[in-house]
Design a protein around this motif. Sequence first.
Motif, mmCIF file in Angstrom:
data_model
loop_
_atom_site.group_PDB
_atom_site.id
_atom_site.type_symbol
_atom_site.label_atom_id
_atom_site.label_comp_id
_atom_site.label_asym_id
_atom_site.label_seq_id
_atom_site.Cartn_x
_atom_site.Cartn_y
_atom_site.Cartn_z
ATOM 1 N N GLN A 280 0.839 -1.194 0.000
ATOM 2 C CA GLN A 280 0.000 0.000 0.000
ATOM 3 C C GLN A 280 0.870 1.237 0.000
ATOM 4 N N THR A 281 0.330 2.333 -0.514
ATOM 5 C CA THR A 281 1.057 3.584 -0.420
ATOM 6 C C THR A 281 0.715 4.258 0.906
ATOM 7 N N ALA A 282 1.679 4.965 1.469
ATOM 8 C CA ALA A 282 1.387 5.829 2.605
ATOM 9 C C ALA A 282 1.888 7.236 2.280
ATOM 10 N N ASN A 283 2.069 7.498 0.960
ATOM 11 C CA ASN A 283 2.386 8.852 0.487
ATOM 12 C C ASN A 283 3.535 9.537 1.216
ATOM 13 N N TRP A 284 4.557 8.795 1.539
ATOM 14 C CA TRP A 284 5.751 9.279 2.254
ATOM 15 C C TRP A 284 5.423 9.770 3.662
ATOM 16 N N SER A 285 4.205 9.590 4.154
ATOM 17 C CA SER A 285 3.781 10.256 5.392
ATOM 18 C C SER A 285 3.788 9.332 6.607
ATOM 19 N N GLN A 286 4.293 9.878 7.712
ATOM 20 C CA GLN A 286 4.398 9.120 8.956
ATOM 21 C C GLN A 286 3.012 8.778 9.510
ATOM 22 N N THR A 287 2.127 9.783 9.532
ATOM 23 C CA THR A 287 0.781 9.574 10.058
ATOM 24 C C THR A 287 0.036 8.522 9.251
ATOM 25 N N GLU A 288 0.133 8.628 7.914
ATOM 26 C CA GLU A 288 -0.566 7.662 7.072
ATOM 27 C C GLU A 288 0.013 6.263 7.249
ATOM 28 N N ALA A 289 1.340 6.179 7.355
ATOM 29 C CA ALA A 289 1.974 4.868 7.514
ATOM 30 C C ALA A 289 1.482 4.192 8.794
ATOM 31 N N TYR A 290 1.251 5.009 9.829
ATOM 32 C CA TYR A 290 0.779 4.462 11.106
ATOM 33 C C TYR A 290 -0.564 3.765 10.925
ATOM 34 N N THR A 291 -1.528 4.450 10.321
ATOM 35 C CA THR A 291 -2.858 3.853 10.172
ATOM 36 C C THR A 291 -2.847 2.711 9.157
ATOM 37 N N VAL A 292 -2.112 2.896 8.047
ATOM 38 C CA VAL A 292 -2.067 1.838 7.040
ATOM 39 C C VAL A 292 -1.444 0.570 7.641
ATOM 40 N N MET A 293 -0.391 0.747 8.424
ATOM 41 C CA MET A 293 0.268 -0.406 9.051
ATOM 42 C C MET A 293 -0.697 -1.136 9.971
ATOM 43 N N GLU A 294 -1.448 -0.380 10.776
ATOM 44 C CA GLU A 294 -2.407 -1.025 11.685
ATOM 45 C C GLU A 294 -3.411 -1.874 10.916
ATOM 46 N N SER A 295 -3.915 -1.327 9.809
ATOM 47 C CA SER A 295 -4.894 -2.079 9.019
ATOM 48 C C SER A 295 -4.264 -3.291 8.347
ATOM 49 N N MET A 296 -3.049 -3.121 7.822
ATOM 50 C CA MET A 296 -2.391 -4.245 7.156
ATOM 51 C C MET A 296 -2.122 -5.371 8.145
ATOM 52 N N LEU A 297 -1.790 -4.973 9.369
ATOM 53 C CA LEU A 297 -1.487 -5.956 10.401
ATOM 54 C C LEU A 297 -2.745 -6.734 10.785
ATOM 55 N N GLN A 298 -3.893 -6.037 10.757
ATOM 56 C CA GLN A 298 -5.158 -6.709 11.040
ATOM 57 C C GLN A 298 -5.464 -7.738 9.961
ATOM 58 N N ALA A 299 -5.273 -7.322 8.703
ATOM 59 C CA ALA A 299 -5.603 -8.218 7.595
ATOM 60 C C ALA A 299 -4.628 -9.391 7.531
ATOM 61 N N ASN A 300 -3.373 -9.129 7.931
ATOM 62 C CA ASN A 300 -2.333 -10.157 7.802
ATOM 63 C C ASN A 300 -1.515 -10.263 9.084
ATOM 64 N N PRO A 301 -2.067 -10.908 10.097
ATOM 65 C CA PRO A 301 -1.355 -10.953 11.385
ATOM 66 C C PRO A 301 -0.030 -11.711 11.298
ATOM 67 N N GLY A 302 0.166 -12.455 10.213
ATOM 68 C CA GLY A 302 1.390 -13.250 10.105
ATOM 69 C C GLY A 302 2.593 -12.486 9.578
ATOM 70 N N ILE A 303 2.433 -11.166 9.389
ATOM 71 C CA ILE A 303 3.534 -10.369 8.837
ATOM 72 C C ILE A 303 4.777 -10.461 9.713
ATOM 73 N N LYS A 304 5.903 -10.734 9.046
ATOM 74 C CA LYS A 304 7.182 -10.825 9.769
ATOM 75 C C LYS A 304 8.080 -9.631 9.493
ATOM 76 N N GLY A 305 7.804 -8.947 8.375
ATOM 77 C CA GLY A 305 8.672 -7.828 8.011
ATOM 78 C C GLY A 305 7.942 -6.767 7.213
ATOM 79 N N VAL A 306 8.481 -5.539 7.279
ATOM 80 C CA VAL A 306 7.922 -4.428 6.510
ATOM 81 C C VAL A 306 9.073 -3.709 5.816
ATOM 82 N N ILE A 307 8.984 -3.573 4.500
ATOM 83 C CA ILE A 307 9.995 -2.804 3.791
ATOM 84 C C ILE A 307 9.325 -1.535 3.288
#
Lengths: 350, 313
Positions: B188-215
Amino acid sequence: MTALTAPKSTNANALLLLLRLRTFVALILVLAFFSWAAPNFLSTANAVIVSKHVALNALLAIGMTFVIITGGIDLSVGSIVGLCAMVAGWLMLNGINLGIGYTVWFNTVEIVLIACAVGVSVGIVNGVLITRLGVAPFIATLGTLYIARGAALLSSGGRTFPNLSGSAEFGTLSFPFIGAGKILGLPIIIWLLVLVGLLAHYISRRTTLGRHIYAVGGNERGAQLSGVKVNRIKMFVYMFSGFCAALVGVVIASQLQASHPATGETFELNAIAAAVLGGTSMSGGRGRIGGTIVGAFVIGILSDGLIMMGVSSFWQTVIKGVVIIAAVVVDQAQNKLQARVALQQEAANK
Amino acid sequence: MNLKRRLLMSAIAISMAGALPSFAAAEGTIAIITPSPDNPFFKAEADGAAAKAAELGYETMILVHDDDANKQSELFDSAIAAGVKAIILDNAGADASVAAVQKALDAGIPSFLIDREITATGVAKSQIVSNNYQGAQLGAQEFVTLMGETGEFAELLGKESDTNAGIRSQGYHDVIDQYPDMKMVAQQTANWSQTEAYTVMESMLQANPGIKGVISGNDTMAMGAYAALEAAGRTDVIVVGFDGSNDVRDSILAGGIKATVLQPAYEQAQLAVTQADAFLKNGSTGVDEKQLMDCVLINGENASKLETFALTE
């Protein structure tokens, strides 16, 4: 005559009810869709996360709703979010230097209060510009949008205030708790939304202040003539909006444990979208706090759900736009239908 | 009325004439035009160029175009009017900046580009850019190693309209996709933004709890994602960023984010000023117009040497 129109008008009434509850219907639709389409969407944990995301926009939208009901608009909320986040960051890292070799440091509660005071102050500036100097709300708050954003950038020379994890010495260890902490299993931001939401609902439905807010937006001249202190009411709504924005700024700074001067850019548009989606009329006089909160949930669930489905952000933006326009189109349809039903009923009563 | 205006004009003319000799006293003035300094990366560019220019005896004129090509064009007009000797530019758009650089060239002022290229050659004297592709490959290789060559991961993209976002993602995938056990479950894009990355990460983690890494496509998004992971009690997730900011350096030193890739912004800006100086003195930079600067991997081993986009020895 009566016999002929009765069934028709019942149909119209049913349709009218459906239209009135449209935001709620939309909410149920998006909920149902994502529960089916997005993996792990329907879970308690995700419900909490989504609510947490929605709460930020909903808080801004509550303040915005009051402003819009009075017939105004507050474009400065996003910048106030950024400014208050920077104020919190500044106080955490630098304190206030008195210039005579002393620096005053503040604990978490004081920092939150000062940040809120800054938000309310920007609201006061908006209010004074609009009521005393006769500047149109759109222009006044557009001006403060730039001023507050500029001030936020100036405060750090454009840098981020990093590592706001607090220090025991100054009693700020609890700062990260605002963003990350939970009470009875729910994040604090959700409790804030519940508190501010209930307060705003109470004000709008049960108090003279609330009735006056609607009166100012419905017919400002009439309200003035019947003794409503229009200027005071307007001051209040912009101050309240500034307060809500300040809360959001503090929460974001705490969540990220960092404050960045660009925080909150375009938040004002999301807040306006939530209010409009919730049935607030841009021409003033009409709107409900409950509707706005449901509107914020529709927008939030849409964006979170689409993220979980892995849909491109470009589409997310398009879809958000379509939903907002659809909401206003339905709003217009409701108004027309309402007028027709009223006419029919009048005719039937004769 | 007319007299007043004429008086005002002459007052302005005198004050400008008074200002000009102070420029001329040194080697001349170099204009440094960058995007908004609210991103510390661009601030480092401006600082690096200004420091080098001062060292070589130039005055500087630091301007900000906010990624607005129109504003950039106006700034070029001002710089040309002020009679600067050279322009150091981090441009506001590969196509939209060509005309401005050409305008300066027509006025006899050479431009030296850093960080981002323009689509024309022969207009600017130098175009020095970080090798984003090489940097992304470095970051991806480190990411794969940290992940033990296996597991579910998510990618945070930069602003999708920005070329660097695409190049970095390409670099990541050209390495990661060679490992069949590395599985991207969300992008997903977070448009270079810290605030957006925070919310996007939370949602991605919900959808995919098995995530081991984030690039992540840059450091600010990596910071936002890590804050979300921390809030969710998932500090075990490996996060890798890109840029080499001080914030991520501190996080690496504290055991949070695992690695990032340094774009030598400070050094790059200094190099551009050195080449400008060479061009002004000898009529040539002595090197090709297009130059690529390699990025450097930053992890626990060398993070402590990183300071505002420069590695100290």
